[in-house]
Write a protein that holds these residues in place. Structure first.
Motif, short mmCIF file in Angstrom:
data_model
loop_
_atom_site.label_atom_id
_atom_site.label_comp_id
_atom_site.label_asym_id
_atom_site.label_seq_id
_atom_site.Cartn_x
_atom_site.Cartn_y
_atom_site.Cartn_z
N HIS A 187 -50.56 -103.37 2.51
CA HIS A 187 -50.94 -103.03 1.14
C HIS A 187 -52.24 -102.23 1.14
N HIS A 188 -52.26 -101.17 0.36
CA HIS A 188 -53.50 -100.42 0.19
C HIS A 188 -54.32 -101.12 -0.88
N THR A 189 -55.43 -101.73 -0.49
CA THR A 189 -56.25 -102.53 -1.41
C THR A 189 -57.70 -102.04 -1.38
N PRO A 190 -57.95 -100.85 -1.92
CA PRO A 190 -59.32 -100.31 -1.89
C PRO A 190 -60.30 -101.20 -2.64
N SER A 191 -61.51 -101.28 -2.13
CA SER A 191 -62.56 -102.08 -2.76
C SER A 191 -63.71 -101.18 -3.19
N ASP A 192 -64.71 -101.76 -3.82
CA ASP A 192 -65.87 -100.99 -4.26
C ASP A 192 -66.64 -100.39 -3.09
N THR A 193 -66.57 -101.07 -1.95
CA THR A 193 -67.33 -100.61 -0.78
C THR A 193 -66.47 -99.87 0.24
N ASP A 194 -65.14 -99.95 0.10
CA ASP A 194 -64.26 -99.32 1.09
C ASP A 194 -62.97 -98.84 0.42
N ASP A 195 -62.88 -97.52 0.22
CA ASP A 195 -61.67 -96.94 -0.37
C ASP A 195 -60.48 -97.02 0.57
N LEU A 196 -60.74 -97.27 1.84
CA LEU A 196 -59.68 -97.31 2.85
C LEU A 196 -59.28 -98.73 3.23
N HIS A 197 -59.70 -99.70 2.44
CA HIS A 197 -59.39 -101.09 2.78
C HIS A 197 -57.90 -101.37 2.65
N ILE A 198 -57.36 -102.15 3.59
CA ILE A 198 -55.95 -102.53 3.57
C ILE A 198 -55.80 -104.01 3.85
N THR A 199 -54.70 -104.58 3.33
CA THR A 199 -54.36 -105.97 3.58
C THR A 199 -52.97 -106.03 4.19
N LEU A 200 -52.88 -106.71 5.31
CA LEU A 200 -51.60 -106.81 6.01
C LEU A 200 -51.06 -108.23 5.90
N PHE A 201 -49.75 -108.35 5.73
CA PHE A 201 -49.07 -109.63 5.79
C PHE A 201 -48.22 -109.63 7.05
N MET A 202 -48.53 -110.59 7.91
CA MET A 202 -47.91 -110.63 9.23
C MET A 202 -46.66 -111.51 9.22
N ASN A 203 -45.81 -111.30 10.19
CA ASN A 203 -44.58 -112.09 10.30
C ASN A 203 -44.85 -113.53 10.69
N ASP A 204 -46.04 -113.82 11.20
CA ASP A 204 -46.38 -115.20 11.56
C ASP A 204 -47.00 -115.98 10.40
N GLY A 205 -47.05 -115.34 9.21
CA GLY A 205 -47.56 -116.04 8.02
C GLY A 205 -49.03 -115.84 7.75
N ARG A 206 -49.72 -115.09 8.59
CA ARG A 206 -51.15 -114.85 8.39
C ARG A 206 -51.37 -113.52 7.68
N GLU A 207 -52.61 -113.33 7.22
CA GLU A 207 -53.03 -112.06 6.63
C GLU A 207 -54.05 -111.40 7.55
N VAL A 208 -54.16 -110.10 7.39
CA VAL A 208 -55.19 -109.34 8.10
C VAL A 208 -55.93 -108.48 7.09
N SER A 209 -57.25 -108.58 7.11
CA SER A 209 -58.09 -107.74 6.26
C SER A 209 -58.73 -106.69 7.16
N SER A 210 -58.47 -105.41 6.86
CA SER A 210 -58.97 -104.37 7.75
C SER A 210 -59.21 -103.08 6.95
N THR A 211 -59.34 -101.99 7.66
CA THR A 211 -59.54 -100.68 7.05
C THR A 211 -58.72 -99.67 7.83
N ILE A 212 -58.39 -98.56 7.18
CA ILE A 212 -57.54 -97.55 7.83
C ILE A 212 -58.24 -96.93 9.03
N ARG A 213 -59.52 -96.70 8.90
CA ARG A 213 -60.27 -96.02 9.96
C ARG A 213 -60.26 -96.85 11.24
N ASP A 214 -59.77 -96.27 12.33
CA ASP A 214 -59.67 -96.94 13.65
C ASP A 214 -58.81 -98.19 13.58
N PHE A 215 -57.80 -98.16 12.70
CA PHE A 215 -56.95 -99.34 12.52
C PHE A 215 -56.23 -99.74 13.80
N ALA A 216 -55.67 -98.76 14.50
CA ALA A 216 -54.90 -99.07 15.71
C ALA A 216 -55.78 -99.76 16.75
#
Length: 268
Positions: A187-216
């Motif tokens: 999910h693309h979830t931009p915040s006030d401090t990061d327009d590139l913020h993303i939220t991932l939902f994993m197959n193991d039931g967890r979430e990941v909070s990250s950013t597009i830049r250097d995501f890999a």
């Protein structure tokens, strides 16, 4: 004193005639052979024997072999010796945006092999109930394949075509198949401090909070972090400036405590 043997001109004439006759015969045989080879060549090039009989397409996964052959323009009427590889390759790549590279090989006597490299499908987005593929260059394909949830790449939610999507697609193309297979939704979830913020939902039931830049690069740490956690413990793995895990249970406990405080204050 030894007498040298004298050979008269009359004695040499029959021998010279024989040599000349042999040379003439050899020359005649050569000309006749060349003539027949020329006739055979003309007949071959004008007959179906010089036409393509077999066309094999390899490397394609999402594009049908029939479509690639049609784009190539090669048929059983095409001369095996009259195939212009560069023009055919350029036409195939121009007419289908999914194709990254093409090579054509001739296999004597009349087989053509078309080798295709497709752009990687790094994700899917939902449009009108269909899952449209997103290619590694950020291109979104219009699909009518059905509403079945694809399993070969994650679903991207709340994204619009633009620089963010192209950068996200590029980062996803750098992921290994193993890590990409762990992701269910992005999910693309931009915040006030990061327009590139993303939220991932994993197959193991967890979430990941990250950013597009250097995501890999950031996601390469996920398997190691997840392996150190209890399988039943769910929460958010933060992959931003600092990497850390935040359990859902902690949030729930804090919320319960706050509700109890509020109840006590209201009773008081």
């Amino acid at each position: 004193m030894n007498r040298s043997k004298v050979v008269t001109l009359e004695d040499r004439i029959p021998k010279l005639k024989t040599q000349r006759r042999q040379k003439a015969n050899r020359r005649l045989i050569l000309y006749v052979s060349m003539f027949f080879l020329l006739i055979i060549g003309i007949l071959y090039f004008q007959s179906p024997l010089s036409h393509v009989k077999t066309i094999e397409v390899i490397g394609n996964r999402h594009i049908s072999s029939e479509e690639i052959i049609n784009l190539s323009g090669i048929s059983s009427e095409t001369s095996f010796w009259n195939i212009q590889k560069h023009k055919i390759i350029s036409h195939i790549k121009k007419k289908n945006v999914q194709i990254k590279d093409v090579s054509i090989t001739k296999e004597f006597p009349n087989k053509i092999v078309i080798s295709v490299t497709e752009l990687i499908r790094v994700g899917y987005c939902i449009q009108d109930g269909h899952y449209d593929p997103i290619l590694e260059d950020g291109t979104i394909l219009s699909s009518s394949e059905g509403s079945t949830v694809p399993s070969d790449a994650p679903i991207l939610m709340n994204w619009k075509s633009g620089a963010e999507l192209q950068e996200m697609a590029f980062e996803l193309s750098l992921l290994s198949k193993e890590i990409s297979g762990l992701i269910s939704e992005i999910h693309h979830t931009p915040s006030d401090t990061d327009d590139l913020h993303i939220t991932l939902f994993m197959n193991d039931g967890r979430e990941v909070s990250s950013t597009i830049r250097d995501f890999a690069k950031k996601m390469s740490a996920y398997p190691s972090i997840a392996s150190q956690l209890d399988k039943d413990l769910k929460g958010i793995i933060h992959l931003e400036v600092a990497y850390y895990f935040e359990a859902y249970e902690t949030e729930a406990a804090e919320q319960t405590e706050m509700e109890e405080v509020k109840e006590n204050e209201s009773e008081g």
